[in-house]
Design a protein around this motif. Sequence first.
Motif, PDB file in Angstrom:
ATOM      1  N   UNK A 194       0.832  -1.202   0.000  1.00  0.00           N
ATOM      2  CA  UNK A 194       0.000   0.000   0.000  1.00  0.00           C
ATOM      3  C   UNK A 194       0.867   1.253   0.000  1.00  0.00           C
ATOM      4  N   UNK A 195       1.899   1.246   0.823  1.00  0.00           N
ATOM      5  CA  UNK A 195       2.800   2.393   0.933  1.00  0.00           C
ATOM      6  C   UNK A 195       3.505   2.668  -0.399  1.00  0.00           C
ATOM      7  N   UNK A 196       4.084   1.634  -0.992  1.00  0.00           N
ATOM      8  CA  UNK A 196       4.866   1.806  -2.211  1.00  0.00           C
ATOM      9  C   UNK A 196       3.990   2.084  -3.431  1.00  0.00           C
ATOM     10  N   UNK A 197       2.772   1.572  -3.419  1.00  0.00           N
ATOM     11  CA  UNK A 197       1.867   1.777  -4.554  1.00  0.00           C
ATOM     12  C   UNK A 197       1.445   3.232  -4.694  1.00  0.00           C
ATOM     13  N   UNK A 198       1.609   4.011  -3.619  1.00  0.00           N
ATOM     14  CA  UNK A 198       1.238   5.428  -3.674  1.00  0.00           C
ATOM     15  C   UNK A 198       2.281   6.271  -4.400  1.00  0.00           C
ATOM     16  N   UNK A 199       3.473   5.693  -4.600  1.00  0.00           N
ATOM     17  CA  UNK A 199       4.513   6.438  -5.316  1.00  0.00           C
ATOM     18  C   UNK A 199       4.249   6.354  -6.820  1.00  0.00           C
ATOM     19  N   UNK A 200       4.201   7.484  -7.516  1.00  0.00           N
ATOM     20  CA  UNK A 200       3.868   7.472  -8.949  1.00  0.00           C
ATOM     21  C   UNK A 200       4.914   6.801  -9.832  1.00  0.00           C
ATOM     22  N   UNK A 201       6.119   6.575  -9.291  1.00  0.00           N
ATOM     23  CA  UNK A 201       7.172   5.979 -10.106  1.00  0.00           C
ATOM     24  C   UNK A 201       7.358   4.489  -9.883  1.00  0.00           C
ATOM     25  N   UNK A 202       6.498   3.897  -9.037  1.00  0.00           N
ATOM     26  CA  UNK A 202       6.656   2.480  -8.682  1.00  0.00           C
ATOM     27  C   UNK A 202       5.344   1.743  -8.892  1.00  0.00           C
ATOM     28  N   UNK A 203       5.408   0.548  -9.436  1.00  0.00           N
ATOM     29  CA  UNK A 203       4.240  -0.323  -9.511  1.00  0.00           C
ATOM     30  C   UNK A 203       4.603  -1.662  -8.871  1.00  0.00           C
ATOM     31  N   UNK A 204       3.807  -2.081  -7.884  1.00  0.00           N
ATOM     32  CA  UNK A 204       4.012  -3.381  -7.233  1.00  0.00           C
ATOM     33  C   UNK A 204       3.316  -4.436  -8.096  1.00  0.00           C
ATOM     34  N   UNK A 205       4.112  -5.289  -8.720  1.00  0.00           N
ATOM     35  CA  UNK A 205       3.552  -6.247  -9.684  1.00  0.00           C
ATOM     36  C   UNK A 205       3.027  -7.511  -9.025  1.00  0.00           C
ATOM     37  N   UNK A 206       3.501  -7.843  -7.828  1.00  0.00           N
ATOM     38  CA  UNK A 206       3.010  -9.045  -7.151  1.00  0.00           C
ATOM     39  C   UNK A 206       3.643  -9.155  -5.766  1.00  0.00           C
ATOM     40  N   UNK A 207       3.196 -10.159  -5.017  1.00  0.00           N
ATOM     41  CA  UNK A 207       3.712 -10.447  -3.687  1.00  0.00           C
ATOM     42  C   UNK A 207       4.031 -11.938  -3.581  1.00  0.00           C
ATOM     43  N   UNK A 208       4.926 -12.282  -2.657  1.00  0.00           N
ATOM     44  CA  UNK A 208       5.240 -13.683  -2.390  1.00  0.00           C
ATOM     45  C   UNK A 208       5.411 -13.867  -0.890  1.00  0.00           C
ATOM     46  N   UNK A 209       5.117 -15.086  -0.409  1.00  0.00           N
ATOM     47  CA  UNK A 209       5.182 -15.360   1.020  1.00  0.00           C
ATOM     48  C   UNK A 209       6.413 -16.166   1.420  1.00  0.00           C
ATOM     49  N   UNK A 210       7.180 -16.629   0.437  1.00  0.00           N
ATOM     50  CA  UNK A 210       8.417 -17.365   0.722  1.00  0.00           C
ATOM     51  C   UNK A 210       9.318 -17.327  -0.504  1.00  0.00           C
ATOM     52  N   UNK A 211      10.547 -17.806  -0.344  1.00  0.00           N
ATOM     53  CA  UNK A 211      11.518 -17.714  -1.427  1.00  0.00           C
ATOM     54  C   UNK A 211      11.142 -18.526  -2.658  1.00  0.00           C
ATOM     55  N   UNK A 212      10.556 -19.706  -2.454  1.00  0.00           N
ATOM     56  CA  UNK A 212      10.160 -20.545  -3.580  1.00  0.00           C
ATOM     57  C   UNK A 212       9.086 -19.849  -4.416  1.00  0.00           C
ATOM     58  N   UNK A 213       8.101 -19.295  -3.725  1.00  0.00           N
ATOM     59  CA  UNK A 213       7.029 -18.569  -4.414  1.00  0.00           C
ATOM     60  C   UNK A 213       7.590 -17.328  -5.110  1.00  0.00           C
ATOM     61  N   UNK A 214       8.566 -16.697  -4.484  1.00  0.00           N
ATOM     62  CA  UNK A 214       9.200 -15.520  -5.074  1.00  0.00           C
ATOM     63  C   UNK A 214       9.819 -15.843  -6.431  1.00  0.00           C
ATOM     64  N   UNK A 215      10.580 -16.930  -6.499  1.00  0.00           N
ATOM     65  CA  UNK A 215      11.211 -17.310  -7.766  1.00  0.00           C
ATOM     66  C   UNK A 215      10.177 -17.619  -8.839  1.00  0.00           C
ATOM     67  N   UNK A 216       9.096 -18.264  -8.455  1.00  0.00           N
ATOM     68  CA  UNK A 216       8.038 -18.589  -9.415  1.00  0.00           C
ATOM     69  C   UNK A 216       7.388 -17.319  -9.954  1.00  0.00           C
ATOM     70  N   UNK A 217       7.184 -16.341  -9.078  1.00  0.00           N
ATOM     71  CA  UNK A 217       6.505 -15.109  -9.499  1.00  0.00           C
ATOM     72  C   UNK A 217       7.427 -14.190 -10.301  1.00  0.00           C
TER      73      UNK A 217
END
Length: 220
Positions: A24-47
């Motif tokens: 929520x915090x980072x999405x308010x910055x006009x120069x940044x788009x949060x493309x996704x989230x992950x809950x662990x390292x394995x999920x992070x690599x997949x995303x």
Amino acid sequence: MSEEKKIRLLIADDHDVYRDGLQLLLSKDPGIVVVDEAANGKELLEKILVTKPDIVLTDLRMPVMDGVEAIASIVQLFPMVRTIALSTFDSEHLIVEALEAGALGYIIKNAQKGEIIDAVRTVYEGHPYYCKSTSVRLVKMISNSHFNPYKIKEQNLFSDKDKEIIRMICEEKSNREIAEVLFMSPRTLEGIRARILEKMKVKTAAGIAIYAIKNSLYRL
């Protein structure tokens, strides 16, 4: 700014509340788009494979695969993706491991919004970022580690006055103390200090100290 030109960011943290708040915090910055989230390292690599982010902001303590292991895998599998480690004050050894694994910066979890955004932008530009609240102990640990993103090409990048100021910054002297020793106004010192930061491509006093030690401008 169009979405194509925004910094594409992927957040990894196993705590839902913190992850949602950070998004929520980072999405308010006009120069940044949060493309996704992950809950662990394995999920992070997949995303990463699906979302193709520019920057990954990852916690170091996660289940299934921790942040350090994930960072090492990102460097190997997705070399164009830059990573920033998210950590707590009691995880100095993990921060060093993350930097040695390939992270280009780190930030403490309770850092201010402005500093988190500054870290994202700095790393996106290819420069290292060291949290403003970095302890002297952590500076020494990083300085003695294998992490070293610096390659000096110019031999005379810093004047004798610059080097004197760098030395005193490394000794944790305040701007006021340095200005008094060098018989200059605080404003003049601030200008010189800003130019030192620019030459080093760092943002904080910790960055100055680590750069100086890594490049033999200061010895512990």
